[in-house]
Structure formats: structure tokens, C-alpha cells
Design an enzyme around this catalytic site. Structure first.
Site, mmCIF file in Angstrom:
data_model
loop_
_atom_site.group_PDB
_atom_site.id
_atom_site.type_symbol
_atom_site.label_atom_id
_atom_site.label_comp_id
_atom_site.label_asym_id
_atom_site.label_seq_id
_atom_site.Cartn_x
_atom_site.Cartn_y
_atom_site.Cartn_z
ATOM 1 N N SER A 42 0.788 -1.235 0.000
ATOM 2 C CA SER A 42 0.000 0.000 0.000
ATOM 3 C C SER A 42 0.819 1.285 0.000
ATOM 4 O O SER A 42 0.352 2.305 -0.473
ATOM 5 C CB SER A 42 -0.969 0.012 1.177
ATOM 6 N N LYS A 90 0.018 4.907 6.620
ATOM 7 C CA LYS A 90 -0.509 5.643 5.467
ATOM 8 C C LYS A 90 0.013 7.078 5.475
ATOM 9 O O LYS A 90 0.530 7.566 6.466
ATOM 10 C CB LYS A 90 -2.044 5.683 5.490
#
Length: 138
Positions: A42, A90
Site C-alpha cells: 500500500s 498511510k
């Protein structure tokens, strides 16, 4: 005889050092920073560019988050909404009050509520992020 006295002194020094080092280390890891392993795709190519072959290890700064000094572009670690035992890493795309053009969230545009962040992975389409679960609490 002399060896026994030296061994005792060494042992006492080790034990006293241990009882100082452990609380200091625990405090640093709890309050200032900790080490985390980055796995998955990710955040590629920024983090973990080689994938599962060689996961990255990062030092996460807890101090900034405690003092609400998070800015757009920072990389943060938050608890996963899917599995609260797991942390996800993230990038901060939006902070409270920002309007975000989403990538597949239920609304095309979202205002980030007070006390929340909009976070996304760098590898769009391979990331479980705010486009899936919405704004996250800071």
C-alpha cells in the site's frame, strides 16, 4: 577468590544497569518513538519498494502525534478499522477542515471533521485507506 569478587561486582553492575535501562527504554518507546515493520504494497514505492522480499523498518515519532503536529504529507500509523490489533501505515492527505476529492469513497467530496485525518496509501488501488473507511480520528 579474587575472581568471585569480580564476578559479583560485574553481576551487581549488570543488574543495576538493567533496572535503569528497562524503564528508560519502555518510556522512550511509549512516549517518543517506536520501531515498526512495513509490510505490504500500500505504501509502495515510498516504503517497502521490494515488497515481501525485504520489508522496511521505520522509526515512528509518537511525540508529534501526541502534540497534534501532524501535517499533510506526513506518514502516520493508525489502528486498522478492520482489525484493531493491527496498525496500518498511510500518508496524511487532509487534516481537519480540508475538503478532499475522494477516490471511490461514498461521497465524491468530503470535509475532514475536527480531530480527524484523511489518510491514503501511496499505491492507489492496493491500499485499505480513508477511501474505504472514511476519515480517521487523530
Amino acid at each position: 577468590m579474587a575472581q568471585t569478587g569480580f564476578g559479583r561486582r560485574y553481576f551487581k553492575a549488570f543488574v543495576s544497569g538493567f533496572f535503569v535501562a528497562v524503564p528508560v527504554t519502555v518510556t522512550v518507546l511509549d512516549r517518543l518513538a517506536y520501531v515498526a515493520r512495513v509490510e505490504g504494497a500500500s505504501m509502495q514505492p515510498s516504503l517497502n519498494p521490494d515488497g515481501e522480499l525485504s520489508p522496511d523498518v521505520v522509526l515512528l515519532n509518537r511525540w508529534s502525534v501526541r502534540n497534534y503536529q501532524v501535517q499533510r504529507g506526513d506518514i502516520v500509523s493508525v489502528l486498522s478499522p478492520k482489525d484493531p490489533q493491527q496498525k496500518i501505515i498511510k500518508r496524511v492527505i487532509g487534516i481537519e477542515g480540508d475538503f478532499i476529492k475522494t477516490l471511490g469513497y461514498k461521497n465524491r467530496y468530503v470535509r475532514v471533521p475536527d480531530g480527524h485525518l484523511w489518510i491514503e496509501g501511496d499505491h492507489h488501488g492496493h491500499s485499505f485507506d480513508s477511501n474505504t473507511f472514511g476519515p480517521r480520528i487523530l
